[in-house]
Each structure stands twice: as C-alpha cells, then as structure tokens.
Motif scaffolding. Structure first.
Motif, PDB file in Angstrom:
ATOM      1  N   LEU A   1      -2.362   4.333   1.046  1.00  0.00           N
ATOM      2  CA  LEU A   1      -3.226   3.282   0.537  1.00  0.00           C
ATOM      3  C   LEU A   1      -4.176   3.881  -0.492  1.00  0.00           C
ATOM      4  O   LEU A   1      -4.659   5.000  -0.318  1.00  0.00           O
TER       5      LEU A   1
ATOM      6  N   LEU B   1      -7.784   2.959  -2.422  1.00  0.00           N
ATOM      7  CA  LEU B   1      -8.956   2.089  -2.421  1.00  0.00           C
ATOM      8  C   LEU B   1      -9.733   2.270  -3.716  1.00  0.00           C
ATOM      9  O   LEU B   1     -10.054   3.395  -4.103  1.00  0.00           O
TER      10      LEU B   1
ATOM     11  N   THR C   1      -6.326  -7.734  -2.656  1.00  0.00           N
ATOM     12  CA  THR C   1      -5.341  -6.781  -2.140  1.00  0.00           C
ATOM     13  C   THR C   1      -4.035  -6.925  -2.900  1.00  0.00           C
ATOM     14  O   THR C   1      -3.479  -8.032  -2.981  1.00  0.00           O
TER      15      THR C   1
ATOM     16  N   GLY D   1      -7.806  -2.874   4.224  1.00  0.00           N
ATOM     17  CA  GLY D   1      -7.146  -1.577   4.293  1.00  0.00           C
ATOM     18  C   GLY D   1      -6.728  -1.210   5.703  1.00  0.00           C
ATOM     19  O   GLY D   1      -5.633  -0.684   5.930  1.00  0.00           O
TER      20      GLY D   1
END
Length: 343
Positions: free
Chosen positions: A120, A122, A159, A205
């Motif tokens: 992931l 961010l 997202t 997340g």
C-alpha cells in the motif's frame, strides 16, 4: 505479534486476530512526512503494520509544529530531516516495527525502487506532480494507494484500486499549473482537518491491508470543517476510457521526458532555476494575490518577485520558470517552490 499491545484492536470484530496478523505482515510506504504523512505513519505504527518506509526530502521547522504532530521543538531546533525524526518517534512507540527512513526526492528515476515492494502507498505529499507519478506506479504494479490533501479547513481523500476505481488522472486529468492552487504556506491550514483526512486514509488503508474490500469507501470524500460541510461523491462512473494511465497503460510520469521540471544551479549566484518541461502561461496577477498574505511581493509585466522569508526569494516568470534565490541546494529549492506555488 504482541497480543497485549493490540488486544483492544483484536476485540474489534472486523479486524480480529486474523486481521491483526495480516497487519503485522504488511508493508506500507508513506510519501511525504508533513502534517498528513506524520499522522498516517503514526496510525500505521499504532495499528501494528510490520514495515513502514518513510520518505521525505524536507527537514523539521518551527512552523511545522502547529500541525505535524510527531515533531517537537528539539527536532525543529536541530533541523532534523523529517524521515529521520519520524523514524525515531515511531521506534519509541513500537521497537518491533521495521522502519526505513529515506531522505530523498521521489522522481521517475527512483520511484519504482522505492514503491514497488509494498502492499500500500499512502499519500502525504503536497503536489500533484508527485501524485501522478505515484498513480503511474500504482497502476503499473497493481498496488493500491490512497490520495489525501488538506489546506485551510478543507480536505479530500480517495482510495485508488488499480483496475477497479477511477485513477487520479480520471478525476483530475491535468496537473494544476504552479501558482494556481492554494498551499498551506499561502492559505494556512488548521490541525483538525489534517487529522480528519488522515483518519479516513488510515482506516481505508487498514481495510485494504486486512483484505476487507467490501467495507471500502469508494467515494471521493470532501470535508470543510469550518463551515460544517461534508460531501461523499460517487465517482465510479468517472473512470475514463481515454485515460492514458489506467485505460491505455501509458505511464507518462515514469518517463524522463515527462518529468515535471528540471533544476539548474546558476553559477556564483546562490540561486536554483526550476524550469517546467512544458512552458506555461502563468497569471502573475492572480499569483500576486495568492502570495501577498504570506510574502513580500513585487510584480511587473515581466516577472513577479516574492520574498518568502529572510533568506529566500522566488522570482517567477510567465512561462513557469522560477528562480529560487538564497540557496544552492536543489532539494531545498524544490521544497520552497512547492510550498508557495503548489503544483
């Protein structure tokens, strides 16, 4: 896994012991360790994410302390790089986390090395050029990322799931011109909006990292805290068939000819010149209005000068070229230009 540390989170049934185990094995990159980035890194560390890569090119300053909540006066006095300061703070919270602090500018040259071995990404950055680069990495390597931004009392989050949701270029096809968007250094920002945006990014997340995709909020979130407004926009139909990134797999921001800008030291002048690869047509009058509250500004029909602090001055030309006077460091010049001109 330290069950005592995470006992209350394990009791939360959507996570449970299985989800906590997944978090412990997860790898996350946080790009930008300002207000949003430090809050995101903090949430990830407290939630039990096992590996965090912390990336930022800047150092801690006193003006950061109002909203960048991991830092303190000692960090600002010493001018500690933000990535290093964040690593030290998080290591004191949980000594078992793998923390990798990288003090660098993320570019097309190093983005794949930095961002392709994680689960992931961010977004704690402060400019669209970098977000489009992250977007290309996300799509090319099928890695989810979560966009976030905050200025004044307004914030947004979204997202991006490669192949499922619209990407950032579907929603914002062109990067804003430098000087046309508000920044925290020109319009200010209050701490609570940062925490609101970071909280939304962090919880989305966590859902991704434990595999709870059904619980994801796939809407574009916009919040205006001071005026008590909040919007959740369904943008599923905004996925564009002609999007060069997610529909055509053309990753322009990973190609050197499409890098947003180049920098050049002007010999003997303690000045860095930043030149966009594609000349623009800046509205110097509008830029003057945006910069006047935070800088000493002079403008004529050929250029704009803005003394942004005791040491540094920006000289901005209508074609988008910027001189950052008062430094010979390319990273410092980019940071100052981004703070006041956005982009």
């Amino acid at each position: 896994m330290d069950r005592e540390r995470f006992s209350r989170q394990i009791l939360f049934s959507p996570i449970g012991e299985k989800g906590q185990t997944r978090l412990a094995g997860a790898r996350v990159a946080v790009i930008g360790l300002g207000a949003l980035g430090t809050a995101l890194a903090h949430h990830m560390a407290r939630s039990g994410v096992g590996f965090l890569r912390l990336i930022d090119r800047d150092f801690v300053e006193k003006s950061n302390l109002q909203r960048q909540m991991l830092y303190d006066e000692a960090d600002a006095s010493a001018g500690i790089p933000k990535a290093i300061a964040t690593r030290e703070k998080l290591a004191a919270i949980d000594s078992t986390i793998q923390l990798e602090a990288i003090v660098t500018d993320v570019t097309w040259q190093n983005a794949e090395e930095l961002l392709t071995d994680v689960d992931l990404i961010l977004d704690g950055s402060d400019n669209f050029q970098l977000r489009y680069l992250v977007n290309d990495i996300s799509l090319k390597h099928q890695i989810p990322w979560i966009y976030g931004g905050a200025v004044g009392s307004r914030g947004m989050s979204f997202t991006i799931l490669p192949g499922e949701t619209p990407c950032i270029r579907c929603l914002f096809p062109e990067s804003p011109l430098p000087g046309t968007t508000e920044t925290c250094d020109t319009s200010g920002v209050i701490g609570p909006i940062v925490q609101m945006v970071a909280a939304r990014q962090a919880v989305e997340g966590m859902k991704i990292l434990i595999g709870d995709y059904e619980a994801l909020d796939r809407r574009l979130r916009h919040m205006e805290l001071w005026q008590n407004e909040e919007l959740a926009l369904n943008v599923a139909d905004q996925k564009r068939a002609d999007c060069p990134a997610c529909s055509q797999a053309i990753y322009e921001y990973l190609q050197p000819q499409n890098e947003g800008e180049s920098t050049l030291s002007l010999c003997g002048r303690d000045t860095i010149q930043i030149t966009p690869h594609h000349p623009t047509n800046l509205d110097l009058e509008g830029l003057e209005k945006r910069l006047t509250p935070s800088a000493q500004v002079e403008r004529n029909r050929f250029l704009l000068r803005a003394q942004v602090d005791e040491q540094h001055r920006l000289v901005v030309f209508p074609d988008g070229r910027v001189l950052v006077q008062g430094t010979s460091d390319h990273t410092t010049a980019r940071t100052i230009a981004t703070r006041y001109l956005g982009g």
